[in-house]
Design an enzyme around this catalytic site. Structure first.
Site, PDB file in Angstrom:
ATOM      1  N   TYR A   1      -0.147   1.801  -7.774  1.00 34.51           N
ATOM      2  CA  TYR A   1       0.333   1.382  -6.445  1.00 34.51           C
ATOM      3  C   TYR A   1       0.201  -0.138  -6.313  1.00 34.51           C
ATOM      4  CZ  TYR A   1       0.632   1.007  -1.327  1.00 34.51           C
ATOM      5  OH  TYR A   1       0.982   0.648  -0.048  1.00 34.51           O
TER       6      TYR A   1
ATOM      7  N   SER B   1       1.825  -4.848   0.203  1.00 32.06           N
ATOM      8  CA  SER B   1       0.515  -4.315   0.595  1.00 32.06           C
ATOM      9  C   SER B   1      -0.536  -5.366   0.265  1.00 32.06           C
ATOM     10  CB  SER B   1       0.241  -3.032  -0.205  1.00 32.06           C
ATOM     11  OG  SER B   1      -1.111  -2.663  -0.090  1.00 32.06           O
TER      12      SER B   1
END
Ligand SMILES: NC(=O)c1ccc[n+]([C@@H]2O[C@H](COP(=O)([O-])OP(=O)(O)OC[C@H]3O[C@@H](n4cnc5c(N)ncnc54)[C@H](OP(=O)(O)O)[C@@H]3O)[C@@H](O)[C@H]2O)c1
Length: 275
Positions: free
Chosen positions: A181, A168
């Site tokens: 995350y 990401s």
């Protein structure tokens, strides 16, 4: 394989592809996809099967996996397999059982797409609940380590295996409120680099990390509730880079950090292999 697999989202998505792989580019490949029941993983599973792969569909919601399984068996001649598995609780025993089942069913593994992921709360680290932190790290970073380590002998049975870690933007540059995350994706990037370095010139397994960028899925809608999903690229529009990373064309690529948004195709120097 049917000439027209009746997958309109893929047909539309192809208009955005920067690379046109052959229709049988993954013929007879055996590829494990985690989080295969929804979002990008579901799209990858269907797309890989359309291109000839036998996909092993791992996910936590059986009904979603069954829907993908049914679509694939209805629309392709490949042999999908369902593996209901909650990565929150995966351990040595369940990973070994998976390896044994793949060994018995296929005798080798040609690829893993580590795709399943938990978003977790978007909150400052100062207020981040430790239970949530542990869960996100377990699913996003520990499970890919455990599965990769356990399945390495099967990957080494392949003529040229590919492992892709789904990263990401916030796993490459930290960002406020993305908490575990973001940190888990940094860990995944690290795992990918260590594995690529360990396997360079040793055998035929390659390891690359891929940031799909903003993609129209449930996770994206949760992370950006104010965004119009219609403005976000579909998973199918990203599938050229996913196919590329698992097919012969990427054989020499390992240790690369790829961003699907800026990737221009196999010939463009956007991906820097580790030295
Ligand atoms: N979408 C984006 O804009 C975007 C951007 C950057 C990176 N990514 C990355 O791309 C990957 C796919 O994301 P997505 O947007 O497709 O997410 P998604 O729509 O939320 O799908 C995630 C999948 O992972 C599965 N999963 C979650 N926790 C699991 C667990 N404990 N055990 C097994 N499976 C589990 C989910 O299962 P259920 O269906 O049962 O919930 C679901 O099938 C992720 O790694 C994400 O971090 C996405």
């Amino acid at each position: 394989m049917p000439a027209n697999p009746d997958y309109p989202e893929l047909t539309s998505g192809k208009a955005h592809w920067r690379y046109q792989p052959s229709s049988a580019c993954l013929q007879d490949q055996v590829i494990l996809i985690t989080g295969a029941g929804d979002g990008i993983g579901r799209s990858a599973a269907k797309t890989f099967a359309v291109h000839g792969a036998n996909v092993i569909l791992l996910g936590r919601t059986r009904s979603k996996l069954e829907a993908v399984f049914d679509w694939i068996t209805d629309h392709t001649d490949t042999e999908p397999v369902i593996v209901p598995c909650d990565l929150l609780v995966v351990d040595d025993n369940s990973a070994n059982a998976l390896a044994q089942a793949i060994e018995e069913g296929f005798g080798r593994l040609d690829g893993i797409l580590h795709n399943a992921s938990l978003l977790g709360p978007k909150t400052p680290v100062a207020y981040y609940p430790s239970e949530d932190w542990a869960k996100v790290m377990q699913v996003n970073a520990f499970a890919p380590f455990l599965l990769t380590r356990t399945l390495l002998p099967l990957l080494q049975q392949s003529a040229n295996a590919s492992v892709v870690m789904t990263s990401s933007s916030v796993g490459r540059q930290g960002r406020a409120y993305w908490g575990a995350y973001a940190v888990s994706k940094f860990a995944l990037e690290g795992l990918c680099q260590v594995l690529a370095d360990e396997h360079e010139n040793v055998n035929r397994v390659r390891f690359n990390s891929l940031n799909p960028g903003g993609t129209r899925t449930t996770m994206r809608a949760t992370a950006y509730p104010a965004e119009d999903p219609g403005e976000v690229p579909t998973p199918e529009s990203r599938m050229d880079i996913y196919l590329y990373l698992f097919e012969q064309a990427s054989l020499s690529l390992t240790g690369a950090q790829i961003d699907a948004r800026t990737w221009k195709g196999p010939q463009a120097p956007t991906a820097a292999p580790a030295s």
